[in-house]
Design an enzyme around this catalytic site. Structure first.
Site, PDB file in Angstrom:
ATOM      1  N   ASP A  33      48.271  78.671  14.320  1.00 40.14           N
ATOM      2  CA  ASP A  33      47.250  79.349  13.513  1.00 40.14           C
ATOM      3  C   ASP A  33      47.214  80.844  13.825  1.00 40.14           C
ATOM      4  O   ASP A  33      47.503  81.253  14.955  1.00 40.14           O
ATOM      5  CB  ASP A  33      45.885  78.709  13.803  1.00 40.14           C
ATOM      6  CG  ASP A  33      44.861  79.032  12.740  1.00 40.14           C
ATOM      7  OD1 ASP A  33      45.229  79.592  11.683  1.00 40.14           O
ATOM      8  OD2 ASP A  33      43.676  78.731  12.967  1.00 40.14           O
ATOM      9  N   HIS A  50      53.534  84.909   8.354  1.00 41.01           N
ATOM     10  CA  HIS A  50      54.238  83.621   8.402  1.00 41.01           C
ATOM     11  C   HIS A  50      55.693  83.837   8.845  1.00 41.01           C
ATOM     12  O   HIS A  50      56.254  83.048   9.592  1.00 41.01           O
ATOM     13  CB  HIS A  50      54.195  82.941   7.029  1.00 41.01           C
ATOM     14  CG  HIS A  50      52.807  82.582   6.589  1.00 41.01           C
ATOM     15  ND1 HIS A  50      51.912  81.935   7.413  1.00 41.01           N
ATOM     16  CD2 HIS A  50      52.142  82.791   5.415  1.00 41.01           C
ATOM     17  CE1 HIS A  50      50.762  81.750   6.769  1.00 41.01           C
ATOM     18  NE2 HIS A  50      50.880  82.270   5.553  1.00 41.01           N
ATOM     19  N   LEU A 144      65.697  66.643  21.562  1.00 41.62           N
ATOM     20  CA  LEU A 144      64.304  66.857  21.164  1.00 41.62           C
ATOM     21  C   LEU A 144      64.030  66.275  19.770  1.00 41.62           C
ATOM     22  O   LEU A 144      64.783  66.515  18.830  1.00 41.62           O
ATOM     23  CB  LEU A 144      64.015  68.366  21.132  1.00 41.62           C
ATOM     24  CG  LEU A 144      62.638  68.778  20.607  1.00 41.62           C
ATOM     25  CD1 LEU A 144      61.537  68.398  21.583  1.00 41.62           C
ATOM     26  CD2 LEU A 144      62.581  70.280  20.327  1.00 41.62           C
TER      27      LEU A 144
HETATM   28  C1  FPP Z   1      48.365  79.080   9.748  1.00 41.68           C
HETATM   29  O1  FPP Z   1      48.003  80.450   9.871  1.00 41.68           O
HETATM   30  C2  FPP Z   1      49.797  78.952   9.500  1.00 41.68           C
HETATM   31  C3  FPP Z   1      50.361  78.317   8.429  1.00 41.68           C
HETATM   32  C4  FPP Z   1      49.556  77.656   7.387  1.00 41.68           C
HETATM   33  C5  FPP Z   1      51.817  78.283   8.236  1.00 41.68           C
HETATM   34  C6  FPP Z   1      52.660  78.037   9.460  1.00 41.68           C
HETATM   35  C7  FPP Z   1      54.060  78.360   9.134  1.00 41.68           C
HETATM   36  C8  FPP Z   1      54.934  78.997   9.927  1.00 41.68           C
HETATM   37  C9  FPP Z   1      54.665  79.395  11.313  1.00 41.68           C
HETATM   38  C10 FPP Z   1      56.272  79.332   9.335  1.00 41.68           C
HETATM   39  C11 FPP Z   1      57.466  78.652   9.891  1.00 41.68           C
HETATM   40  C12 FPP Z   1      57.375  77.213  10.106  1.00 41.68           C
HETATM   41  C13 FPP Z   1      58.442  76.367  10.176  1.00 41.68           C
HETATM   42  C14 FPP Z   1      58.217  74.976  10.600  1.00 41.68           C
HETATM   43  C15 FPP Z   1      59.830  76.778   9.838  1.00 41.68           C
HETATM   44  P1  FPP Z   1      46.966  81.057   8.825  1.00 41.68           P
HETATM   45  O2  FPP Z   1      47.740  81.573   7.668  1.00 41.68           O
HETATM   46  O3  FPP Z   1      45.933  80.027   8.477  1.00 41.68           O
HETATM   47  O4  FPP Z   1      46.342  82.221   9.649  1.00 41.68           O
HETATM   48  P2  FPP Z   1      44.856  82.809   9.495  1.00 41.68           P
HETATM   49  O5  FPP Z   1      43.914  81.733   9.934  1.00 41.68           O
HETATM   50  O6  FPP Z   1      44.868  83.979  10.414  1.00 41.68           O
HETATM   51  O7  FPP Z   1      44.671  83.197   8.055  1.00 41.68           O
END
Ligand code: FPP
Length: 259
Positions: A33, A50, A144
């Site tokens: 997050d 992201h 893994l």
């Molecule tokens: C949450 O942060 C994150 C996500 C919804 C996306 C997670 C995706 C990645 C880390 C990209 C790569 C992943 C893989 C498996 C290749 P948020 O956007 O909710 O953050 P915020 O709460 O600060 O808005």
């Protein structure tokens, strides 16, 4: 003398958190997050957060494999994330596809086995195809176990299992009694041990519909660090904290005892 000592303290490299090899969590699950906030603080579009988060995924997978962690589950996209702006969702789907295409051969060479939990059928065709390729290509790997939770909802997974059983019972005219074990077999996570350690970044203290059945006795480790700033050493800190926890499963000993 004192000032040079202070200087030394300031410049000394941070010691690696002490991870004991004998008591590793079998399964670590991560709620990644804070990507959006990371980007916002830099005046960048959310997708840049992201993208930075995807680089961290690479390091975390590598570190988990090196440490000998058996199972790593990453919450990449929840079924509720479709509520985000269209361009963020499509950007994320393209990013998953791109990362997987770029990293698949290396992951395969590293003996990583990739699986997905969540409803892959609802994901855009290109992204789905790339995940299916990754699952097939790595199916026989023995290193893994990397699970990506994609379009995943813990409640939806439980409901799906219950509805299947209700239908089967109606068709056969038989009643069904579950045990915890027999119910677990019906979930998307079947074959994967329950997570022992759940990590959440960005300081939020909630599960957000992630592994809600499976996390019954998981240890939580929450950090204020935003996911794109998360480092291999933070993973080690989480494991080290896990290793110092007193896990009693409602009893008085470390072992989950039979009833
Ligand atoms: C949450 O942060 C994150 C996500 C919804 C996306 C997670 C995706 C990645 C880390 C990209 C790569 C992943 C893989 C498996 C290749 P948020 O956007 O909710 O953050 P915020 O709460 O600060 O808005």
């Amino acid at each position: 003398m004192i000032s040079s000592f202070r200087k030394l303290l300031r410049t000394a490299p941070k010691a690696e958190p002490d991870v004991k090899s004998g008591r590793l969590p079998t399964h670590i699950a991560v709620i990644m997050d804070g990507n959006g906030r990371w980007a916002q603080r830099r005046g960048l579009p959310r997708i840049a957060g992201h993208r930075a988060g995807a680089k961290v995924v690479r390091d975390v997978v590598e570190t988990a494999a090196t440490l000998g962690i058996g199972y790593l589950t990453l919450y990449a996209f929840s079924s509720e994330n479709w509520r985000r702006p269209k361009d963020e969702v499509s950007g994320l789907m393209r990013l998953f596809e791109e990362i997987l295409r770029a990293e698949l051969d290396e992951l395969h060479r590293s003996n990583v086995k990739i699986t997905v939990i969540g409803v892959l059928d609802e994901v855009s065709a290109g992204t789905r195809a790339q995940f299916e390729k990754a699952i097939t290509q790595t199916a026989a790997n023995t290193g893994l176990n990397l699970t990506i939770a994609l379009n995943y909802s813990g409640r939806a997974d439980i409901l799906k299992a219950v509805n299947q059983v209700v239908e089967e019972a109606a068709a056969s005219g038989q009643t069904v009694q579950f045990t915890e074990e027999s119910f677990s077999l019906r979930l998307a996570t079947t074959g994967t041990p329950d997570p022992e350690l759940i990590i959440r970044t960005s300081g939020e203290m909630r599960l957000s519909n992630f592994l809600i059945w499976e996390s019954a006795y998981a240890e939580f480790w929450v950090t204020d660090i935003l996911w794109p700033d998360f480092k291999a050493n933070d993973l080690r800190s989480a494991i080290s904290a896990f290793q110092s926890r007193d896990r009693r499963f409602g009893g008085l000993t470390e072992e989950p005892s039979a009833r």
